[in-house]
Scaffold this motif. Sequence first.
Motif, PDB file in Angstrom:
ATOM      1  N   ASN A 231      15.701 -15.799  -8.565  1.00 48.62           N
ATOM      2  CA  ASN A 231      14.519 -15.411  -9.328  1.00 48.62           C
ATOM      3  C   ASN A 231      14.670 -14.032  -9.955  1.00 48.62           C
ATOM      4  OD1 ASN A 231      13.317 -17.782  -8.635  1.00 48.62           O
ATOM      5  ND2 ASN A 231      11.997 -16.903  -7.075  1.00 48.62           N
ATOM      6  N   ILE A 232      14.032 -13.865 -11.077  1.00 46.00           N
ATOM      7  CA  ILE A 232      13.959 -12.554 -11.718  1.00 46.00           C
ATOM      8  C   ILE A 232      12.899 -11.745 -10.974  1.00 46.00           C
ATOM      9  CG2 ILE A 232      13.344 -11.335 -13.844  1.00 46.00           C
ATOM     10  CD1 ILE A 232      14.346 -13.844 -15.351  1.00 46.00           C
ATOM     11  N   PRO A 233      13.184 -10.505 -10.613  1.00 46.55           N
ATOM     12  CA  PRO A 233      12.210  -9.740  -9.819  1.00 46.55           C
ATOM     13  C   PRO A 233      10.970  -9.372 -10.616  1.00 46.55           C
ATOM     14  CG  PRO A 233      14.020  -8.334 -10.457  1.00 46.55           C
ATOM     15  CD  PRO A 233      14.384  -9.724 -10.895  1.00 46.55           C
ATOM     16  N   GLN A 234       9.860  -9.319  -9.904  1.00 45.22           N
ATOM     17  CA  GLN A 234       8.633  -8.754 -10.477  1.00 45.22           C
ATOM     18  C   GLN A 234       8.722  -7.255 -10.228  1.00 45.22           C
ATOM     19  OE1 GLN A 234       5.010 -10.644  -9.120  1.00 45.22           O
ATOM     20  NE2 GLN A 234       6.153 -12.496  -8.638  1.00 45.22           N
ATOM     21  N   ARG A 235       8.521  -6.458 -11.280  1.00 41.03           N
ATOM     22  CA  ARG A 235       8.674  -5.014 -11.146  1.00 41.03           C
ATOM     23  C   ARG A 235       7.366  -4.311 -11.468  1.00 41.03           C
ATOM     24  NH1 ARG A 235      14.409  -5.357 -13.811  1.00 41.03           N
ATOM     25  NH2 ARG A 235      15.621  -5.434 -11.891  1.00 41.03           N
ATOM     26  N   ILE A 236       7.079  -3.295 -10.664  1.00 44.32           N
ATOM     27  CA  ILE A 236       5.890  -2.463 -10.883  1.00 44.32           C
ATOM     28  C   ILE A 236       6.333  -1.011 -10.829  1.00 44.32           C
ATOM     29  CG2 ILE A 236       3.626  -1.778 -10.002  1.00 44.32           C
ATOM     30  CD1 ILE A 236       3.465  -4.525  -8.678  1.00 44.32           C
ATOM     31  N   ARG A 237       5.956  -0.254 -11.820  1.00 47.62           N
ATOM     32  CA  ARG A 237       6.204   1.191 -11.849  1.00 47.62           C
ATOM     33  C   ARG A 237       4.905   1.867 -11.485  1.00 47.62           C
ATOM     34  NH1 ARG A 237       8.917   5.302 -11.038  1.00 47.62           N
ATOM     35  NH2 ARG A 237       8.999   6.931 -12.582  1.00 47.62           N
ATOM     36  N   VAL A 238       4.927   2.746 -10.471  1.00 51.32           N
ATOM     37  CA  VAL A 238       3.712   3.385  -9.967  1.00 51.32           C
ATOM     38  C   VAL A 238       3.848   4.899 -10.099  1.00 51.32           C
ATOM     39  CG1 VAL A 238       2.239   3.721  -7.944  1.00 51.32           C
ATOM     40  CG2 VAL A 238       3.423   1.540  -8.266  1.00 51.32           C
TER      41      VAL A 238
ATOM     42  N   ALA B 194       6.945   5.741  -7.756  1.00 53.27           N
ATOM     43  CA  ALA B 194       7.705   4.682  -7.086  1.00 53.27           C
ATOM     44  C   ALA B 194       7.952   3.491  -8.001  1.00 53.27           C
ATOM     45  CB  ALA B 194       6.944   4.211  -5.847  1.00 53.27           C
ATOM     46  N   ASP B 195       9.025   2.781  -7.710  1.00 50.39           N
ATOM     47  CA  ASP B 195       9.328   1.489  -8.321  1.00 50.39           C
ATOM     48  C   ASP B 195       9.237   0.448  -7.221  1.00 50.39           C
ATOM     49  OD1 ASP B 195      10.048   2.330 -10.998  1.00 50.39           O
ATOM     50  OD2 ASP B 195      11.849   3.193 -10.099  1.00 50.39           O
TER      51      ASP B 195
ATOM     52  N   ASN C  29      -2.057  12.231  -7.227  1.00 45.29           N
ATOM     53  CA  ASN C  29      -2.358  12.530  -5.829  1.00 45.29           C
ATOM     54  C   ASN C  29      -2.459  11.213  -5.070  1.00 45.29           C
ATOM     55  OD1 ASN C  29      -3.660  13.085  -3.350  1.00 45.29           O
ATOM     56  ND2 ASN C  29      -4.619  14.904  -4.192  1.00 45.29           N
ATOM     57  N   GLY C  30      -1.446  10.911  -4.288  1.00 46.50           N
ATOM     58  CA  GLY C  30      -1.401   9.648  -3.554  1.00 46.50           C
ATOM     59  C   GLY C  30      -2.317   9.590  -2.352  1.00 46.50           C
ATOM     60  N   SER C  31      -3.030  10.685  -2.077  1.00 45.33           N
ATOM     61  CA  SER C  31      -3.999  10.682  -0.987  1.00 45.33           C
ATOM     62  C   SER C  31      -5.363  10.228  -1.500  1.00 45.33           C
ATOM     63  CB  SER C  31      -4.097  12.073  -0.358  1.00 45.33           C
ATOM     64  OG  SER C  31      -5.081  12.089   0.639  1.00 45.33           O
ATOM     65  N   THR C  32      -5.803  10.818  -2.595  1.00 41.60           N
ATOM     66  CA  THR C  32      -7.109  10.455  -3.142  1.00 41.60           C
ATOM     67  C   THR C  32      -7.049   9.189  -3.996  1.00 41.60           C
ATOM     68  OG1 THR C  32      -6.817  11.913  -5.050  1.00 41.60           O
ATOM     69  CG2 THR C  32      -7.970  12.820  -3.137  1.00 41.60           C
ATOM     70  N   ARG C  33      -5.860   8.841  -4.495  1.00 47.14           N
ATOM     71  CA  ARG C  33      -5.688   7.655  -5.315  1.00 47.14           C
ATOM     72  C   ARG C  33      -4.500   6.823  -4.827  1.00 47.14           C
ATOM     73  NH1 ARG C  33     -10.277   8.141  -7.459  1.00 47.14           N
ATOM     74  NH2 ARG C  33     -10.602   9.471  -9.250  1.00 47.14           N
ATOM     75  N   PRO C  34      -4.603   6.254  -3.628  1.00 48.29           N
ATOM     76  CA  PRO C  34      -3.498   5.429  -3.144  1.00 48.29           C
ATOM     77  C   PRO C  34      -3.348   4.184  -4.014  1.00 48.29           C
ATOM     78  CG  PRO C  34      -5.371   5.253  -1.679  1.00 48.29           C
ATOM     79  CD  PRO C  34      -5.711   6.314  -2.688  1.00 48.29           C
ATOM     80  N   PHE C  35      -2.166   3.609  -4.019  1.00 54.25           N
ATOM     81  CA  PHE C  35      -1.877   2.420  -4.794  1.00 54.25           C
ATOM     82  C   PHE C  35      -1.835   1.220  -3.849  1.00 54.25           C
ATOM     83  CE2 PHE C  35       1.247  -0.694  -6.228  1.00 54.25           C
ATOM     84  CZ  PHE C  35       0.723  -1.031  -7.471  1.00 54.25           C
ATOM     85  N   ARG C  36      -2.559   0.158  -4.214  1.00 52.56           N
ATOM     86  CA  ARG C  36      -2.566  -1.064  -3.397  1.00 52.56           C
ATOM     87  C   ARG C  36      -2.554  -2.263  -4.331  1.00 52.56           C
ATOM     88  NH1 ARG C  36      -6.855  -1.968   1.140  1.00 52.56           N
ATOM     89  NH2 ARG C  36      -7.923  -0.579  -0.238  1.00 52.56           N
ATOM     90  N   THR C  37      -1.738  -3.232  -3.996  1.00 56.47           N
ATOM     91  CA  THR C  37      -1.690  -4.447  -4.796  1.00 56.47           C
ATOM     92  C   THR C  37      -1.271  -5.632  -3.923  1.00 56.47           C
ATOM     93  OG1 THR C  37      -0.851  -5.419  -6.848  1.00 56.47           O
ATOM     94  CG2 THR C  37       0.726  -4.213  -5.510  1.00 56.47           C
ATOM     95  N   LEU C  38      -1.565  -6.810  -4.400  1.00 51.54           N
ATOM     96  CA  LEU C  38      -1.092  -8.047  -3.764  1.00 51.54           C
ATOM     97  C   LEU C  38      -0.056  -8.669  -4.686  1.00 51.54           C
ATOM     98  CD1 LEU C  38      -4.395  -9.675  -2.501  1.00 51.54           C
ATOM     99  CD2 LEU C  38      -2.620  -8.589  -1.147  1.00 51.54           C
ATOM    100  N   LEU C  39       1.084  -8.992  -4.129  1.00 48.48           N
ATOM    101  CA  LEU C  39       2.149  -9.659  -4.887  1.00 48.48           C
ATOM    102  C   LEU C  39       2.391 -11.032  -4.308  1.00 48.48           C
ATOM    103  CD1 LEU C  39       4.674  -6.716  -5.051  1.00 48.48           C
ATOM    104  CD2 LEU C  39       3.156  -7.466  -6.851  1.00 48.48           C
TER     105      LEU C  39
ATOM    106  N   LEU D  78       0.858  -1.177   0.000  1.00 48.01           N
ATOM    107  CA  LEU D  78       0.000   0.000   0.000  1.00 48.01           C
ATOM    108  C   LEU D  78       0.893   1.225   0.000  1.00 48.01           C
ATOM    109  CD1 LEU D  78      -2.679   1.561   0.308  1.00 48.01           C
ATOM    110  CD2 LEU D  78      -2.459   1.232   2.771  1.00 48.01           C
ATOM    111  N   LEU D  79       0.768   2.046  -1.035  1.00 51.08           N
ATOM    112  CA  LEU D  79       1.546   3.274  -1.141  1.00 51.08           C
ATOM    113  C   LEU D  79       0.586   4.441  -1.193  1.00 51.08           C
ATOM    114  CD1 LEU D  79       4.022   2.150  -3.954  1.00 51.08           C
ATOM    115  CD2 LEU D  79       4.411   2.083  -1.492  1.00 51.08           C
ATOM    116  N   LYS D  80       0.849   5.460  -0.374  1.00 43.65           N
ATOM    117  CA  LYS D  80       0.009   6.649  -0.377  1.00 43.65           C
ATOM    118  C   LYS D  80       0.859   7.853   0.000  1.00 43.65           C
ATOM    119  CE  LYS D  80      -1.573   5.864   4.363  1.00 43.65           C
ATOM    120  NZ  LYS D  80      -2.720   5.749   5.235  1.00 43.65           N
ATOM    121  N   THR D  81       0.328   9.027  -0.248  1.00 40.30           N
ATOM    122  CA  THR D  81       1.005  10.266   0.116  1.00 40.30           C
ATOM    123  C   THR D  81       0.018  11.155   0.855  1.00 40.30           C
ATOM    124  OG1 THR D  81       0.410  11.476  -1.884  1.00 40.30           O
ATOM    125  CG2 THR D  81       2.426  10.150  -1.974  1.00 40.30           C
ATOM    126  N   GLU D  82       0.479  12.313   1.225  1.00 34.23           N
ATOM    127  CA  GLU D  82      -0.399  13.286   1.885  1.00 34.23           C
ATOM    128  C   GLU D  82      -0.881  14.327   0.886  1.00 34.23           C
ATOM    129  OE1 GLU D  82       1.992  14.693   5.107  1.00 34.23           O
ATOM    130  OE2 GLU D  82       1.615  12.906   6.305  1.00 34.23           O
ATOM    131  N   GLY D  83      -1.256  13.884  -0.315  1.00 34.23           N
ATOM    132  CA  GLY D  83      -1.789  14.786  -1.326  1.00 34.23           C
ATOM    133  C   GLY D  83      -0.799  15.134  -2.416  1.00 34.23           C
TER     134      GLY D  83
END
Length: 111
Positions: A90-97, A80-81, A101-111, A70-75
């Motif tokens: 293993n070869i890493p799984q990579r996500i570019r995010v 982030a990578d 606005n990380g407050s109103t649109r936080p990023f969440r994922t399951l890996l 879960l990645l978020k900011t204060e607006g």
Amino acid sequence: ETNAKKMEDSENALTEELKILRQQLKMQAETGPQGPVESHFPKSPEITVQGDSLKTWSFASPAVEQVEVLLKTEGRPLDADVELWAGPDNIPQRIRVYVENGSTRPFRTLL
């Protein structure tokens, strides 16, 4: 007088609807459009990571099958990578995010 009373009742109803809409918009601005960001996993302590930083975590148990991120900011914008290394060979799984606005649109994922 009947028409005046109907107009007053109509205005009062519209005023109440407007109050409700304002409350909903305020709550949405505070929590995001989908509601508060909540997890289905046990909560870990929040860790602040600031610009150009590298943070790594390891798990003592090889039984860990998934991780919630879960990645978020204060607006502010969130840029982030995220890499998941599941083992030394293993070869890493990579996500570019990136979100504006990380407050109103936080990023969440399951890996």
